[in-house]
Design a protein around this motif. Sequence first.
Motif, short mmCIF file in Angstrom:
data_model
loop_
_atom_site.label_atom_id
_atom_site.label_comp_id
_atom_site.label_asym_id
_atom_site.label_seq_id
_atom_site.Cartn_x
_atom_site.Cartn_y
_atom_site.Cartn_z
N TRP A 131 23.95 -8.02 -0.26
CA TRP A 131 23.85 -8.66 -1.57
C TRP A 131 23.14 -10.01 -1.57
CZ3 TRP A 131 24.85 -6.12 -5.98
CH2 TRP A 131 25.50 -4.89 -5.86
N THR A 132 22.58 -10.42 -0.41
CA THR A 132 21.86 -11.68 -0.35
C THR A 132 20.40 -11.46 -0.73
OG1 THR A 132 23.31 -12.50 1.38
CG2 THR A 132 21.19 -13.59 1.16
N VAL A 133 19.90 -12.27 -1.64
CA VAL A 133 18.50 -12.19 -2.06
C VAL A 133 17.65 -12.88 -0.98
CG1 VAL A 133 16.82 -12.85 -3.82
CG2 VAL A 133 19.14 -12.20 -4.49
N ALA A 178 11.91 -11.31 -2.88
CA ALA A 178 12.71 -11.17 -4.08
C ALA A 178 12.86 -12.51 -4.80
CB ALA A 178 14.09 -10.60 -3.75
N TRP A 179 12.78 -13.62 -4.06
CA TRP A 179 12.90 -14.93 -4.69
C TRP A 179 11.75 -15.19 -5.65
CZ3 TRP A 179 17.10 -17.27 -5.53
CH2 TRP A 179 18.15 -17.19 -4.65
N VAL A 214 12.85 -13.95 -8.92
CA VAL A 214 13.98 -14.71 -9.47
C VAL A 214 13.56 -16.11 -9.92
CG1 VAL A 214 16.27 -15.61 -8.90
CG2 VAL A 214 15.56 -13.41 -8.00
N ARG A 244 19.81 -15.78 -14.06
CA ARG A 244 19.43 -15.64 -12.65
C ARG A 244 20.46 -14.81 -11.91
NH1 ARG A 244 17.33 -20.42 -8.78
NH2 ARG A 244 15.45 -19.98 -9.97
N CYS A 273 19.74 -11.14 -10.28
CA CYS A 273 19.94 -10.90 -8.85
C CYS A 273 20.88 -9.72 -8.61
CB CYS A 273 20.49 -12.15 -8.17
SG CYS A 273 19.30 -13.49 -8.03
N LEU A 290 19.01 -6.52 -9.41
CA LEU A 290 17.99 -6.28 -8.40
C LEU A 290 18.60 -5.70 -7.13
CD1 LEU A 290 15.01 -6.64 -7.52
CD2 LEU A 290 15.65 -8.91 -6.72
N LYS A 291 19.67 -6.33 -6.64
CA LYS A 291 20.31 -5.86 -5.42
C LYS A 291 20.98 -4.51 -5.62
CE LYS A 291 19.99 -7.67 -2.13
NZ LYS A 291 18.93 -7.63 -1.12
#
Length: 60
Positions: free
Chosen positions: A14-16, A20-21, A24, A32, A36, A39-40
Amino acid sequence: MRQEWSPEGVVGGWTVVDGAWELVANKSGPTRLGFCLMLKFFEIEARFPRFVEEFPQPAG
């Protein structure tokens, strides 16, 4: 979506990261976070959630 997540699994899944940043970057505040999460979720499940309850508790 699996129900039980280890701490390592939550961080890893689950860490962006990386590119991917860029997606975001123009979001702020609650938008945001919501973006996120969507997306995840899509990366993990290859679909978008139908209900907020589909997100595992540790991810939010």
